[in-house]
Motif scaffolding. Structure first.
Motif, PDB file in Angstrom:
ATOM      1  N   SER A  19       0.848  -1.201   0.000  1.00  0.00           N
ATOM      2  CA  SER A  19       0.000   0.000   0.000  1.00  0.00           C
ATOM      3  C   SER A  19       0.883   1.251   0.000  1.00  0.00           C
ATOM      4  O   SER A  19       1.731   1.432   0.874  1.00  0.00           O
ATOM      5  CB  SER A  19      -0.901  -0.014   1.238  1.00  0.00           C
ATOM      6  N   CYS A  73      -3.743   8.392   2.757  1.00  0.00           N
ATOM      7  CA  CYS A  73      -3.701   6.923   2.694  1.00  0.00           C
ATOM      8  C   CYS A  73      -4.409   6.364   3.920  1.00  0.00           C
ATOM      9  O   CYS A  73      -4.427   7.003   4.979  1.00  0.00           O
ATOM     10  CB  CYS A  73      -2.271   6.396   2.677  1.00  0.00           C
ATOM     11  N   ASP A  74      -4.947   5.150   3.786  1.00  0.00           N
ATOM     12  CA  ASP A  74      -5.480   4.528   4.996  1.00  0.00           C
ATOM     13  C   ASP A  74      -4.344   3.935   5.802  1.00  0.00           C
ATOM     14  O   ASP A  74      -3.171   4.034   5.430  1.00  0.00           O
ATOM     15  CB  ASP A  74      -6.544   3.482   4.652  1.00  0.00           C
ATOM     16  N   GLY A  75      -4.678   3.296   6.864  1.00  0.00           N
ATOM     17  CA  GLY A  75      -3.665   2.791   7.778  1.00  0.00           C
ATOM     18  C   GLY A  75      -2.767   1.757   7.172  1.00  0.00           C
ATOM     19  O   GLY A  75      -1.640   1.539   7.645  1.00  0.00           O
ATOM     20  N   GLU A  76      -3.258   1.084   6.134  1.00  0.00           N
ATOM     21  CA  GLU A  76      -2.431   0.057   5.501  1.00  0.00           C
ATOM     22  C   GLU A  76      -1.802   0.556   4.204  1.00  0.00           C
ATOM     23  O   GLU A  76      -1.246  -0.218   3.431  1.00  0.00           O
ATOM     24  CB  GLU A  76      -3.291  -1.177   5.226  1.00  0.00           C
ATOM     25  N   ASN A 127      -3.501   2.023   1.695  1.00  0.00           N
ATOM     26  CA  ASN A 127      -4.383   1.994   0.534  1.00  0.00           C
ATOM     27  C   ASN A 127      -4.774   3.406   0.131  1.00  0.00           C
ATOM     28  O   ASN A 127      -5.124   4.241   0.965  1.00  0.00           O
ATOM     29  CB  ASN A 127      -5.638   1.183   0.845  1.00  0.00           C
ATOM     30  N   THR A 186      -6.756   6.600  -1.452  1.00  0.00           N
ATOM     31  CA  THR A 186      -8.126   7.090  -1.588  1.00  0.00           C
ATOM     32  C   THR A 186      -8.313   7.863  -2.884  1.00  0.00           C
ATOM     33  O   THR A 186      -9.391   8.356  -3.156  1.00  0.00           O
ATOM     34  CB  THR A 186      -8.474   8.004  -0.414  1.00  0.00           C
ATOM     35  N   ASN A 216      -6.123   6.005  16.206  1.00  0.00           N
ATOM     36  CA  ASN A 216      -7.399   6.100  16.924  1.00  0.00           C
ATOM     37  C   ASN A 216      -7.144   6.162  18.420  1.00  0.00           C
ATOM     38  O   ASN A 216      -5.990   6.183  18.876  1.00  0.00           O
ATOM     39  CB  ASN A 216      -8.315   4.934  16.546  1.00  0.00           C
ATOM     40  N   ILE A 253      -4.588   4.388  11.685  1.00  0.00           N
ATOM     41  CA  ILE A 253      -5.777   4.252  10.851  1.00  0.00           C
ATOM     42  C   ILE A 253      -5.649   5.018   9.527  1.00  0.00           C
ATOM     43  O   ILE A 253      -6.413   4.755   8.599  1.00  0.00           O
ATOM     44  CB  ILE A 253      -7.030   4.734  11.585  1.00  0.00           C
ATOM     45  N   ALA A 254      -4.676   5.955   9.454  1.00  0.00           N
ATOM     46  CA  ALA A 254      -4.559   6.731   8.204  1.00  0.00           C
ATOM     47  C   ALA A 254      -3.237   7.513   8.192  1.00  0.00           C
ATOM     48  O   ALA A 254      -2.548   7.631   9.213  1.00  0.00           O
ATOM     49  CB  ALA A 254      -5.747   7.677   8.057  1.00  0.00           C
ATOM     50  N   TRP A 255      -2.951   8.022   6.979  1.00  0.00           N
ATOM     51  CA  TRP A 255      -1.826   8.938   6.773  1.00  0.00           C
ATOM     52  C   TRP A 255      -2.360  10.182   6.077  1.00  0.00           C
ATOM     53  O   TRP A 255      -3.090  10.088   5.094  1.00  0.00           O
ATOM     54  CB  TRP A 255      -0.742   8.297   5.892  1.00  0.00           C
TER      55      TRP A 255
END
Length: 642
Positions: free
Chosen positions: A20, A37-40, A42, A44, A99, A105-107
């Motif tokens: 990711s 980016c999400d936490g992993e 991925n 958006t 969280n 949970i995100a970047w």
């Protein structure tokens, strides 16, 4: 693939299930871009990651994997190609978002366009390189001035060049202007103003004062920097220290001036020597026969006043010739060991009559002053000429102060003489003559030793130039201190004489009785009028005289003479056998014979080398009756004493 204005790209890693990774981009219109980016990891949104240069890929991927693994802050700088072909520099920064339980949970991040900052850094680097090159190419100082605030910044050895600590050097325009030499300030500021107005370059040489007051020479080349509106904002300048070069040029100029003055002096000296030969022979006859006629006429004769005027004119002409010879340092010297105090004391009565009642004469003799070795006639001539100069400066009356003292000259005490260079260090005897007259400005002082120079619009003769020649011929030094309205001080430094002092009794020699049998004098002179004149003078004093018109004729008379010759009085320069060769031959025949040489041309080789440099008895033409009689008696007295 068309990138979104704000997007991410997951396909650039080259496989279907890439790690990711997401990165935001700029759209070319805004100075920043945002990525998420999400936490992993991925994405958006989609982006342009495939446009990263190959050399950037490994660095970006490695840094991102480290951040994903550690959950640390993302901070990376890289560059990408822009649509217009230029390279854009980006600074990408991202923060992990967690969280409440601390899970990632995100970047969220931003890409900043730092191309302008990078360009500015490169320009600064290039400017620094230009400064370095300028310094290495001969520039000694760099400066820049903010024209709005007047603040100056200096680059280079300020403390070494101007004696200031860097923080103490003039850092404002006003302080720099004060440091510029007052005589150059207006010119420098005018040149600066012209350049600010766009009317030519700024390149000017001027003087600036060190902190200790020493004057430096600067070559300043400046350029004004303007903003886009044309308003002057910054002044940059390059300074080259020209001080040593200007000092070298000044030394060369003075050396050249000394050479030219030496050449002029040599020409004047040759002219004086040439004049002296014929002119002094003529004056010897004119003055000598005038004395004879006056003696025969008596004071009651109507012609006596006219003859006295003729004699005075001849004596003035002889004085002018002596002054010319003194200025060119070709005067015949008869040095004796002297006490300056005694010389001045003996002249006080004469000086009082000469200066008149309106001028007070004060004499302050130094105690226990050393002796000097000089020609007494020259010393008297010096004092008289200085008194004449002082009298001219005190037309309404005043005070003349004469002082003597022992003195010492050390290296650097006096500036180099334009002709002689720096005076020789060592012990001297000082003769100081000070008047309360009108004084002189610097321009007048620079000319006072030139012949016939005058501030009154009429030539004054060779007075001070003769003084200059006399003191230099005696190995001494002369200095002048004067200001307008404050009088003048002339200081003459005579070398001390440390040898034994045996003054003798000159007056006794002059008045010594000849005895009942007059000595036999052989006169060898090729000029008929002078030969007859000298014969008449000596026979009038009771001498037996033989006369010859040449050296060969004189030898023939010696062979025929019934008595030995007591004294040979010979002109040095004669056709055929000259006086020197005649004397050498006669001394072989009779070692006891005394010899007295005479000449009006002291620059002749025989006069210089054969007579003056060997200290043979000599009398220069023209001479008075009294001088000739005294000289003949003194030479014969040496024989008697022996």
């Amino acid at each position: 693939m068309t990138p979104d204005p704000i997007g991410l790209d997951l396909d650039f890693l080259g496989n279907a299930s890439p790690p990711s990774f997401c990165i935001g981009v700029l759209d070319g219109t805004l100075p920043f871009g945002i990525w998420v980016c999400d936490g992993e990891g991925n994405a958006t949104a989609r982006g342009w990651a495939s446009d990263l240069p190959a050399e950037e890929m490994e660095s970006v991927i490695g840094k991102w994997r480290d951040c994903m693994r550690d959950g640390s802050r993302w901070d990376h700088e890289y560059h990408v190609p822009a649509p217009d072909g230029r390279t854009r520099h980006l600074l990408s920064r991202g923060m992990p978002v967690r969280n409440s339980e601390g899970n990632l949970i995100a970047w969220v991040g931003v890409n900043l366009d730092i191309t302008g900052m990078k360009d500015a850094e490169e320009e600064l680097r290039q400017n620094q390189e230009r400064f370095r090159v300028a310094l290495e190419s001969g520039c000694d100082l760099l400066y820049e001035c903010d024209l709005a605030s007047g603040a100056r910044q200096w680059f280079g050895p300020v403390d070494e060049l101007l004696g200031f600590q860097r923080e103490g050097f003039p850092r404002l325009e006003a302080a720099w202007e004060d440091a510029v030499h007052e005589e150059d300030r207006a010119t420098v500021l005018a040149a600066r103003a012209r350049h600010l107005e766009g009317r030519g370059p700024f390149q000017i040489e001027y003087r600036i004062r060190r902190k200790d007051g020493e004057v430096m020479h600067w070559l300043d080349r400046g350029k004004v920097m303007r903003d886009r509106s044309g308003t002057p904002r910054l002044w940059m300048g390059f300074v080259t220290d020209m001080t040593e070069r200007r000092r070298a040029e000044e030394m060369l100029r003075k050396s050249e001036e000394r050479r030219r003055m030496s050449q002029r002096l040599e020409v004047i000296g040759r002219l004086a020597g040439g004049i002296a030969h014929d002119f002094n022979n003529l004056l010897t006859a004119v003055n000598g026969y005038s004395e004879l006629v006056l003696a025969q006429l008596g004071d009651d004769s109507d012609l006596a006043p006219h003859m006295r005027e003729i004699l005075r004119a001849g004596e003035r002409a002889a004085t002018l010739t002596r002054q010319l010879l003194a200025f060119s340092r070709r005067q015949v010297l008869a040095p004796k060991v002297l006490d300056l105090n005694a010389v001045v004391r003996d002249m006080r009565k004469m000086l009082g009559e000469f200066m008149g009642p309106a001028i007070e004469i004060c004499f302050r003799p130094g105690g226990q002053i050393a002796r000097i070795k000089a020609d007494p006639a020259q010393v008297e001539q010096v004092v008289l000429n200085l008194a004449l100069n002082a009298k001219d400066a005190m037309s309404q009356g005043g005070r003349l102060l004469i002082e003597t003292d022992n003195a010492e000259i050390r290296p650097g005490d006096f500036p180099a003489d334009p002709l002689e260079g720096e005076p020789r260090s060592g012990p001297y005897v000082l003769l100081s003559v000070q008047d309360s007259g009108v004084g002189m400005d610097d321009e007048t002082k620079s000319h006072i030793f030139e012949p016939f120079y005058s501030t009154k619009g009429r030539a004054q003769g060779l007075g001070l130039s003769a003084v200059y020649g006399i003191i230099k011929q005696s190995g001494g030094h002369i200095s002048v201190t004067s200001q307008r309205g404050e009088g003048t001080i002339l200081r003459l430094y005579w070398p001390r004489f440390d040898g034994a002092h045996n003054p003798g009794n000159i007056e006794a020699l002059r008045s010594a009785a000849l005895g009942t049998a007059g000595p036999l004098v052989l006169i060898a002179e090729d000029e008929d009028s002078q030969r007859a004149l000298v014969r008449s003078i000596l026979e009038g004093q009771g001498y037996s005289v033989l006369v010859a018109g040449s050296g060969q004729e004189a030898l023939e008379l010696v062979h025929r003479a019934q008595s030995p010759i007591d004294l040979l009085l010979a002109d040095v320069v004669m056709p055929g056998m000259g006086g020197l060769e005649l004397a050498q031959t006669l001394e072989i025949l009779d070692p006891k014979v005394k010899v007295l040489f005479m000449s009006g041309f002291i620059e002749h080789q025989h006069v210089r080398q054969g007579v003056l440099e060997t200290n043979r008895a000599f009398i220069g033409k023209p001479f008075s009756h009294a001088d000739l009689i005294a000289k003949v008696r003194s030479v014969l007295e040496v024989r008697r004493a022996a």
